[in-house]
Each structure stands twice: as structure tokens, then as C-alpha cells.
Scaffold this active site. Structure first.
Site, short mmCIF file in Angstrom:
data_model
loop_
_atom_site.label_atom_id
_atom_site.label_comp_id
_atom_site.label_asym_id
_atom_site.label_seq_id
_atom_site.Cartn_x
_atom_site.Cartn_y
_atom_site.Cartn_z
N ARG A 58 52.35 12.89 -1.25
CA ARG A 58 51.61 13.15 -0.02
C ARG A 58 51.30 14.64 0.14
O ARG A 58 50.34 15.01 0.81
CB ARG A 58 52.42 12.64 1.18
CG ARG A 58 51.67 12.61 2.49
CD ARG A 58 52.31 11.65 3.48
NE ARG A 58 53.73 11.89 3.66
CZ ARG A 58 54.26 12.80 4.50
NH1 ARG A 58 53.46 13.54 5.24
NH2 ARG A 58 55.56 12.94 4.62
N TYR A 111 27.78 8.97 13.07
CA TYR A 111 28.30 7.67 12.63
C TYR A 111 29.09 7.01 13.76
O TYR A 111 29.82 7.69 14.51
CB TYR A 111 29.18 7.90 11.40
CG TYR A 111 30.07 6.75 11.04
CD1 TYR A 111 29.53 5.50 10.72
CD2 TYR A 111 31.46 6.89 11.03
CE1 TYR A 111 30.36 4.44 10.40
CE2 TYR A 111 32.29 5.84 10.70
CZ TYR A 111 31.73 4.61 10.40
OH TYR A 111 32.55 3.56 10.09
N ASP A 183 29.22 17.15 8.87
CA ASP A 183 29.37 16.00 7.99
C ASP A 183 28.12 15.94 7.12
O ASP A 183 27.01 15.74 7.63
CB ASP A 183 29.53 14.73 8.84
CG ASP A 183 29.77 13.48 8.00
OD1 ASP A 183 29.32 13.46 6.83
OD2 ASP A 183 30.38 12.54 8.51
N LYS A 208 30.87 7.10 0.13
CA LYS A 208 29.42 6.94 -0.02
C LYS A 208 28.95 7.61 -1.32
O LYS A 208 29.33 7.21 -2.39
CB LYS A 208 28.74 7.49 1.22
CG LYS A 208 29.34 7.02 2.56
CD LYS A 208 29.38 5.53 2.71
CE LYS A 208 29.72 5.06 4.13
NZ LYS A 208 31.03 5.50 4.64
#
Length: 392
Positions: A58, A111, A183, A208
């Protein structure tokens, strides 16, 4: 090795882990959650740089570092960080850059998942949000308060492809000492590198275009090391790290990013030109068209505008639903940026949480179709659109 090279070269070579034992050409998958302590491990704990030493999955791993370095190189950034999703990247970044009582300026032209986070959750975390037109610099300036900390927008909005006045917004952020976070999912670093135009940080839904094969869920943020370190510390608390196998898949997808983006941009431009002349189509939203209302994007982008096209059918949502049923090649599905063409309707998917009045306020008219061009042969896409539109 990749300094000064082109985007295709960096897509292939930047960040690749060089295995000293096997000489593997690609980065091996380090499928482990933890790493045996060494003197370097203890030194990293002591000196506070555990992000850079293999200690715990992590915190960081060779697979994360490889793909982070590749994305940072493509974005002309000093550092990068990957996440388990684009929403994890956005949430972690916004929380890292703000504190309780802080204020964020964003837009309803984002979005749907991002809008819901800003509208429904940020106030519960002690942050307030004002929504402004992302193309109106005066409106954004008017929304700034003493407690404003972050400006957060999309470089090319979803689904109407409104272009952010990025340079001017970068100047505003610098003037008022605010973070500008953008973004850049729709354009990718192949077409626009926001850090070169005043943004402090750039985020992606790597699900994407960065991955490009509709088989990975991931997110990314890039920027200066001091800001990314701050976000990394927040990620440790929120837990949105990316596992080794998904990092491997994302790194593999990134190697063809420049090739894919070129073809998808060409296909989207051809589709937009075709649709603009079709009598069943009322309006097409695409930067290549003469009536596109945000011409400044042409001075920002290189090599095209990505693979997205939005268009409105003259006969509204009922006709749009019929069109989806008549198309043969595009898959009717959410998401975008994969090698296959995808098509969806914002009114019953990404923006279904808005009322019709709210959708109209941001420009989403009945009959709007969101088209994510893949890498198919353009004549096949146009032929399929022709037969589907003729059937309405």
C-alpha cells in the site's frame, strides 16, 4: 533514457523496471503485499521516505513506481501516483489539498460521480463547493472566497466537450494563490499536458484512455513531488492504492497510448464531420467543427481532440434510444476510451441524477448521444451510423 524523446517513445520506455536477475523486457509482476526489511527499509522509516522503498504494497511497489513514472513522464510531471479508480484519485486529491472549512470551486459539467462527490459528500467532510460555468472566467473569479483553496475542472467536459480556458485559469490560480486541479481524462497527455499551461495537478480516470482496453479500473494524479507526496499521505489513510497486477495491465496499455489516441481522434473527427451534415442530427459537439464555441482549445491541443463526440438527434430521446438499438458495431455501454467504440445516452446513464431542467441548464438537450470512438476502420463506423440513422 527517455529525456527529450517523443510521446510514443516515452509511452513504451519510461518507467520500465529493469530486472537485474532475468533481464525481463517488461516489468515483472511483484505479487506480494510485503517486502523483507533491509537496512534501506529502516533508514526510510527513520528519514521519512517510505514512499520510495519497497516495504509494504500500500505504501508503494516496483509495479506502482513503473507505471507512475511512465504517466509522470507523459504529463511532463515531476511525480505521479496511481489509485484503485479515477474517483479514488479525485477524492484523495481534493481532501489532501483542502482542510475543514475549505472551499472548492468546480462545475456541474463534470463526470456524474465527481459531481455527486462534490454535491453530496464534501459538505459532510467540512468542505463547501460552489459550481460555476467552467468556460466563464469572470464567473469563476466571482465565486472565489477567502477560504477558497482549490479550483477543480475537466479540461474537456463530459459529455458536451466544453473546453476549459486553461491558460487564463492557470493565471487566475497563480494570482489568487489557489490550487488548480484538472481532470484530463478526455484528452490524455497525448493531446494536452495541463501542467505546461498553469495547472498544479492533473488527474485521470486511467480506466479510460490511459489503459485503453476496457479491462482495468484505475486512477492517476501527476504534478510536483511536494504536492504528490501530500496526496500519497492522504492515500495511505483512505486506502485507494493500486494492486500489482492491475499496475502491470495499466503499464502495458500505456505503451500504445499515442497510437491509440491518434486513431481514435481521427475517427472522432470523421464521425463529427459526417454527423454535422446528416439531416437527422440537430447539433454536433466537437472541437474540429467550425461552430464549436470554445476555439481556444485549438491553441492548447496537439494532434487532435481525443475520441469523444456528442450529438443531438432532432427527434429527442426516443430517437436516440432507437439509434442505439439500430447500431451494429458500437457497444451500448457506459465508460469510454477503449479500443472498441462505445455509445450511451447521458439522460439515462451518467447524468440521470439531474432533473431535465438541470440537464438543460448545462446544455444537455433531449436526444443527446455520447459517442466514444474506438480504433475500428472509420469507413465501417460511418457506414454503421448511416444505416442506423436511416432507420429512424
Amino acid at each position: 533514457m527517455v529525456d527529450g524523446t517523443g510521446l510514443s517513445t516515452r509511452s513504451v520506455h519510461a518507467g520500465t523496471y529493469e530486472d537485474p536477475v532475468t533481464g525481463a523486457v517488461g516489468t515483472p509482476i511483484f505479487q506480494t503485499t510485503t517486502f523483507a526489511f533491509t537496512e534501506d527499509s529502516y533508514a526510510a522509516f527513520d528519514q521519512g521516505h517510505i514512499r520510495d522503498v519497497a516495504i509494504y504494497g500500500r505504501y508503494g511497489s516496483p509495479n506502482q513506481w513503473a507505471v507512475q513514472e511512465k504517466i509522470a513522464s507523459l504529463e511532463s510531471a515531476e511525480s505521479g501516483l496511481v489509485f484503485s479508480s479515477g474517483m479514488a484519485a479525485i477524492t484523495t486529491t481534493l481532501l489532501a489539498l483542502t482542510n475543514r472549512g475549505g472551499h472548492i470551486i468546480s462545475s456541474r459539467d463534470v463526470y456524474g460521480g465527481t459531481f455527486n462527490l462534490l454535491r453530496e459528500d464534501m459538505h459532510q467532510l467540512g468542505r463547501s463547493v460552489t459550481f460555476a460555468d467552467p468556460t466563464d472566467l469572470d464567473a469563476i473569479r466571482a465565486a472565489v472566497r477567502d477560504e477558497t483553496q482549490v479550483l477543480f475542472f475537466e479540461t474537456l467536459t463530459n459529455p458536451l466537450l466544453k473546453a476549459l480556458p486553461l491558460r487564463e485559469l492557470g493565471d487566475l490560480a497563480a494570482e489568487l494563490a489557489l490550487f488548480l486541479v484538472v481532470d484530463n481524462t478526455f484528452l490524455s497527455p497525448v493531446h494536452l499536458r495541463p501542467l505546461e499551461h498553469g495547472a498544479h495537478l492533473v488527474v485521470h480516470s486511467a480506466t479510460k484512455y490511459l489503459n485503453g482496453h476496457s479491462d482495468v479500473t484505475a486512477g492517476a494524479v501527476s504534478g510536483s513531488r511536494k504536492y504528490v507526496d501530500r496526496i500519497w499521505a492522504q492515500m495511505l489513510k483512505l486506502g485507494g492504492s493500486l494492486d500489482a497486477t492491475t499496475c502491470f495491465l495499466l503499464e502495458r496499455g500505456l505503451k500504445t497510448l499515442a497510437l491509440r489516441m491518434r486513431r481514435q481522434s481521427e475517427n472522432a473527427t470523421a464521425v463529427a464531420a459526417f454527423l454535422a451534415e446528416h439531416p437527422a442530427v440537430r447539433r454536433v459537439h466537437h472541437p474540429s467543427l467550425p461552430d464549436y464555441p470554445y476555439p481556444w482549445i485549438r491553441n492548447l491541443c496537439t494532434g487532435g481532440y481525443g475520441g469523444m463526440v456528442a450529438f443531438e438527434l432532432a427527434d429527442g430521446d426516443e430517437a436516440a434510444l432507437k439509434l442505439l438499438g439500430a447500431l451494429r458495431l458500437p457497444l451500448v455501454a457506459t465508460s469510454l476510451g477503449g479500443v472498441e467504440t462505445l455509445v450511451s445516452l447521458p439522460f439515462n446513464t451518467s447524468h440521470s441524477f439531474l432533473t431535465e431542467r438541470q440537464r438543460r441548464e448545462v446544455g444537455i438537450e433531449p436526444g443527446l448521444v455520447r459517442f466514444s470512438a474506438g480504433i475500428e476502420d472509420p469507413e465501417d463506423l460511418l457506414s454503421d451510423l448511416e444505416q442506423a440513422l436511416s432507420s429512424l
